[in-house]
Design an enzyme around this catalytic site. Sequence first.
Site, mmCIF file in Angstrom:
data_model
loop_
_atom_site.group_PDB
_atom_site.id
_atom_site.type_symbol
_atom_site.label_atom_id
_atom_site.label_comp_id
_atom_site.label_asym_id
_atom_site.label_seq_id
_atom_site.Cartn_x
_atom_site.Cartn_y
_atom_site.Cartn_z
ATOM 1 N N CYS A 170 0.851 -1.193 0.000
ATOM 2 C CA CYS A 170 0.000 0.000 0.000
ATOM 3 C C CYS A 170 0.882 1.236 0.000
ATOM 4 O O CYS A 170 1.855 1.300 0.755
ATOM 5 C CB CYS A 170 -0.873 -0.018 1.259
ATOM 6 S SG CYS A 170 -1.988 1.379 1.387
ATOM 7 N N LEU A 171 0.511 2.220 -0.816
ATOM 8 C CA LEU A 171 1.298 3.455 -0.880
ATOM 9 C C LEU A 171 1.255 4.224 0.438
ATOM 10 O O LEU A 171 2.110 5.060 0.691
ATOM 11 C CB LEU A 171 0.792 4.351 -2.029
ATOM 12 C CG LEU A 171 0.999 3.782 -3.440
ATOM 13 C CD1 LEU A 171 0.366 4.691 -4.482
ATOM 14 C CD2 LEU A 171 2.475 3.566 -3.738
ATOM 15 N N HIS A 230 -10.161 1.343 1.642
ATOM 16 C CA HIS A 230 -9.689 2.697 1.985
ATOM 17 C C HIS A 230 -10.864 3.669 2.113
ATOM 18 O O HIS A 230 -10.903 4.507 3.013
ATOM 19 C CB HIS A 230 -8.728 3.228 0.919
ATOM 20 C CG HIS A 230 -7.308 2.767 1.072
ATOM 21 N ND1 HIS A 230 -6.572 2.975 2.212
ATOM 22 C CD2 HIS A 230 -6.487 2.115 0.220
ATOM 23 C CE1 HIS A 230 -5.355 2.463 2.047
ATOM 24 N NE2 HIS A 230 -5.282 1.933 0.856
ATOM 25 N N HIS A 274 -9.128 -3.830 -2.011
ATOM 26 C CA HIS A 274 -8.178 -3.072 -1.184
ATOM 27 C C HIS A 274 -8.517 -1.574 -1.212
ATOM 28 O O HIS A 274 -8.579 -0.922 -0.166
ATOM 29 C CB HIS A 274 -6.755 -3.333 -1.716
ATOM 30 C CG HIS A 274 -5.670 -2.552 -1.054
ATOM 31 N ND1 HIS A 274 -4.647 -3.150 -0.345
ATOM 32 C CD2 HIS A 274 -5.421 -1.214 -0.991
ATOM 33 C CE1 HIS A 274 -3.832 -2.210 0.131
ATOM 34 N NE2 HIS A 274 -4.274 -1.027 -0.252
HETATM 35 ZN ZN LIG Z 1 -3.717 0.999 0.003
#
Ligand SMILES: [Zn+2]
Length: 167
Positions: free
Chosen positions: A91-92, A137, A133
């Site tokens: 994940c960034l 968020h 994913h």
């Molecule tokens: Zn992410």
Amino acid sequence: MAILKILQYPDEKLHTVAAPVGQVTDKIRTLINDMAETMYAAPGIGLAATQVDVHERVIVIDTSEARNDLLVLINPEIMASNGISDYEEGCLSVPGIYGKVQRAESVTIRALNAQGESFVLDADGLLAVCIQHEMDHLAGKVFIEYWSRLKQVRTLAKLKKKQRSTM
Ligand SMILES: [Zn+2]
């Protein structure tokens, strides 16, 4: 276009629940362009508006090898899901941390595109995992929160150490 700042875990703002987009305006399209540029520059395969501190239901994804197949999801909804897969995810917002999460193997979603038109998409494999994913968020959930408490505590310690050493 502009590169946006990506919130880093454990920033509390990552737990904000995003609101549905009322109308797909030029302002939303500017956000989409900026999010796409930010994702490609990172580089990453998906980015949710939550991660750039905009709390509206907008996602950009590109899982293609050539990085030329942008998928825009506005107000995405999962209509059906099937099977189980456990991809190793990253994940960034949680740089350098990777681990498995159990998710559906395939999903059917409905969303709006950048023109505000509704469409249905069947996705499986990496794309299905990425969609789930990014939708997490928008609901204020980060992938490592599926892990055991102990593993989360260890991950947080690792992240803090890393953040200190890069300052
Ligand atoms: Zn992410």
